[in-house]
Motif scaffolding. Structure first.
Motif, mmCIF file in Angstrom:
data_model
loop_
_atom_site.group_PDB
_atom_site.id
_atom_site.type_symbol
_atom_site.label_atom_id
_atom_site.label_comp_id
_atom_site.label_asym_id
_atom_site.label_seq_id
_atom_site.Cartn_x
_atom_site.Cartn_y
_atom_site.Cartn_z
ATOM 1 N N THR A 23 -18.870 -2.106 45.106
ATOM 2 C CA THR A 23 -20.057 -2.847 46.125
ATOM 3 C C THR A 23 -22.107 -2.107 46.066
ATOM 4 N N ILE A 24 -22.693 -2.617 46.111
ATOM 5 C CA ILE A 24 -23.377 -3.102 46.393
ATOM 6 C C ILE A 24 -24.210 -2.294 47.814
ATOM 7 N N LYS A 25 -24.844 -0.912 47.628
ATOM 8 C CA LYS A 25 -24.873 -0.358 48.738
ATOM 9 C C LYS A 25 -26.689 -0.184 49.133
ATOM 10 N N ARG A 26 -27.269 -0.788 47.791
ATOM 11 C CA ARG A 26 -29.209 -0.935 48.347
ATOM 12 C C ARG A 26 -29.667 -1.771 46.745
ATOM 13 N N CYS A 27 -30.599 -2.321 47.465
ATOM 14 C CA CYS A 27 -31.568 -2.954 46.087
ATOM 15 C C CYS A 27 -32.659 -2.819 46.718
ATOM 16 N N LEU A 28 -33.357 -2.499 46.099
ATOM 17 C CA LEU A 28 -35.204 -2.541 46.107
ATOM 18 C C LEU A 28 -35.477 -2.976 45.451
ATOM 19 N N TRP A 29 -37.053 -3.710 45.132
ATOM 20 C CA TRP A 29 -37.128 -4.984 44.588
ATOM 21 C C TRP A 29 -38.748 -4.151 44.841
ATOM 22 N N CYS B 63 -39.107 -3.466 48.546
ATOM 23 C CA CYS B 63 -38.517 -4.573 49.572
ATOM 24 C C CYS B 63 -36.961 -4.007 48.834
ATOM 25 N N ASN B 64 -36.670 -4.591 50.403
ATOM 26 C CA ASN B 64 -35.152 -4.034 50.100
ATOM 27 C C ASN B 64 -34.925 -5.738 50.163
ATOM 28 N N LEU B 65 -33.598 -5.589 49.491
ATOM 29 C CA LEU B 65 -33.304 -6.728 50.128
ATOM 30 C C LEU B 65 -32.271 -6.723 50.531
ATOM 31 N N ARG B 66 -31.962 -8.188 51.807
ATOM 32 C CA ARG B 66 -31.558 -7.815 52.355
ATOM 33 C C ARG B 66 -29.221 -8.115 52.278
ATOM 34 N N LEU B 67 -29.192 -7.595 51.957
ATOM 35 C CA LEU B 67 -27.576 -7.899 50.862
ATOM 36 C C LEU B 67 -26.282 -6.891 52.252
ATOM 37 N N THR C 111 -21.050 -5.472 49.712
ATOM 38 C CA THR C 111 -21.094 -6.820 48.395
ATOM 39 C C THR C 111 -21.119 -6.327 47.441
ATOM 40 N N PRO C 112 -19.699 -7.286 46.803
ATOM 41 C CA PRO C 112 -18.926 -6.697 45.651
ATOM 42 C C PRO C 112 -19.922 -6.948 44.323
ATOM 43 N N VAL C 113 -19.904 -6.195 43.587
ATOM 44 C CA VAL C 113 -21.948 -5.813 42.227
ATOM 45 C C VAL C 113 -21.507 -7.091 41.945
ATOM 46 N N ASP C 114 -19.351 -7.948 41.504
ATOM 47 C CA ASP C 114 -20.053 -9.331 40.728
ATOM 48 C C ASP C 114 -20.555 -10.527 41.431
ATOM 49 N N VAL C 115 -20.242 -10.308 42.745
ATOM 50 C CA VAL C 115 -20.451 -11.222 43.520
ATOM 51 C C VAL C 115 -21.569 -11.756 43.560
ATOM 52 N N PHE C 116 -22.602 -10.399 43.101
ATOM 53 C CA PHE C 116 -24.440 -10.572 43.681
ATOM 54 C C PHE C 116 -24.756 -10.467 42.065
ATOM 55 N N LEU D 293 -35.073 -17.671 44.965
ATOM 56 C CA LEU D 293 -36.205 -17.471 46.421
ATOM 57 C C LEU D 293 -35.014 -18.318 48.187
ATOM 58 N N GLY D 294 -34.754 -19.025 47.343
ATOM 59 C CA GLY D 294 -34.436 -19.999 49.072
ATOM 60 C C GLY D 294 -33.171 -19.758 49.011
ATOM 61 N N LYS D 295 -32.637 -19.607 48.326
ATOM 62 C CA LYS D 295 -31.231 -19.360 48.022
ATOM 63 C C LYS D 295 -30.456 -17.972 48.929
ATOM 64 N N LYS D 296 -29.171 -18.297 49.770
ATOM 65 C CA LYS D 296 -28.668 -17.077 50.872
ATOM 66 C C LYS D 296 -28.033 -16.199 49.392
ATOM 67 N N LEU D 297 -28.172 -15.012 49.935
ATOM 68 C CA LEU D 297 -27.840 -13.408 49.090
ATOM 69 C C LEU D 297 -25.856 -13.154 50.019
ATOM 70 N N PRO D 298 -25.356 -13.390 48.954
ATOM 71 C CA PRO D 298 -24.123 -13.855 48.839
ATOM 72 C C PRO D 298 -23.826 -13.006 50.774
ATOM 73 N N MET D 299 -22.218 -13.475 51.089
ATOM 74 C CA MET D 299 -22.266 -12.900 52.565
ATOM 75 C C MET D 299 -22.690 -12.867 53.376
ATOM 76 N N THR D 300 -23.943 -13.427 52.949
ATOM 77 C CA THR D 300 -25.599 -13.287 54.418
ATOM 78 C C THR D 300 -25.320 -14.995 54.771
ATOM 79 N N ARG D 301 -26.697 -14.957 55.970
ATOM 80 C CA ARG D 301 -27.545 -15.902 55.921
ATOM 81 C C ARG D 301 -29.023 -15.838 55.965
ATOM 82 N N HIS D 302 -28.899 -15.079 55.122
ATOM 83 C CA HIS D 302 -30.502 -14.635 54.741
ATOM 84 C C HIS D 302 -30.459 -14.575 53.364
#
Length: 161
Positions: free
Chosen positions: A87-93, A118-122, A126-131, A141-150
């Motif tokens: 799973t993804i621990k953190r994404c920094l853009w 900028c941290n992505l609000r995952l 979050t499983p890598v393949d789902v990401f 940019l307007g799409k919800k990140l997997p398993m979130t409301r963000h």
């Protein structure tokens, strides 16, 4: 000397710590491009980063690129993966922006530049393949990140100017 340390350590440290000290255990976290093995995720990750960058470019002028840095650009996306569960621990853009002006009396060129992290609000775990699936579909940019409301946009608001 190393063998003496390992012999003494085996009396003091648990077996897992000793195995890690001896270099037998994999690292807990790796770069997403190295998941599940070295450079195995390179193509999928590069595509995800590219799709995010394209989405940002289309959205930039309406939201983030009218501020102090009109040429704001995404520079790099980097994500860490927990090797114990994939799973993804953190994404920094990372973004960079600059602005220049010319002094009318001296001809000097003045510049200012800034880097934004900028941290992505995952969602947690979050499983890598789902990401990857989420990053390959449409306007991101307007799409919800997997398993979130963000959304990705939510991750950038407050981070970018």
């Amino acid at each position: 000397m190393r063998h003496a340390f390992l012999a003494i350590a085996s009396l003091v440290f648990p077996a897992a710590c000793l195995a890690h000290a001896a270099g037998n255990m994999p690292p807990r976290y790796v770069d997403a491009i190295d998941w599940p093995t070295k450079e195995a995720g390179l193509e999928k990750f590069a595509l995800a980063e590219h799709m995010l960058s394209l989405s940002f470019e289309r959205f930039c002028g309406d939201a983030f690129c009218e501020g102090p840095y009109p040429n704001l650009r995404p520079m790099q996306l980097s994500c860490s993966v927990d090797t114990s569960n994939g799973t993804i621990k953190r994404c920094l853009w990372i973004f960079a922006g600059s602005d220049t002006s010319v002094d009318a009396s001296s001809g000097a060129v003045r510049s200012s530049a800034k880097v934004y992290k900028c941290n992505l609000r995952l969602a947690r775990n979050t499983p890598v393949d789902v990401f990857y699936e989420a990053m390959n579909d449409g306007e991101l940019l307007g799409k919800k990140l997997p398993m979130t409301r963000h959304t990705v946009y939510d991750s950038l608001v407050g981070c970018l100017p």
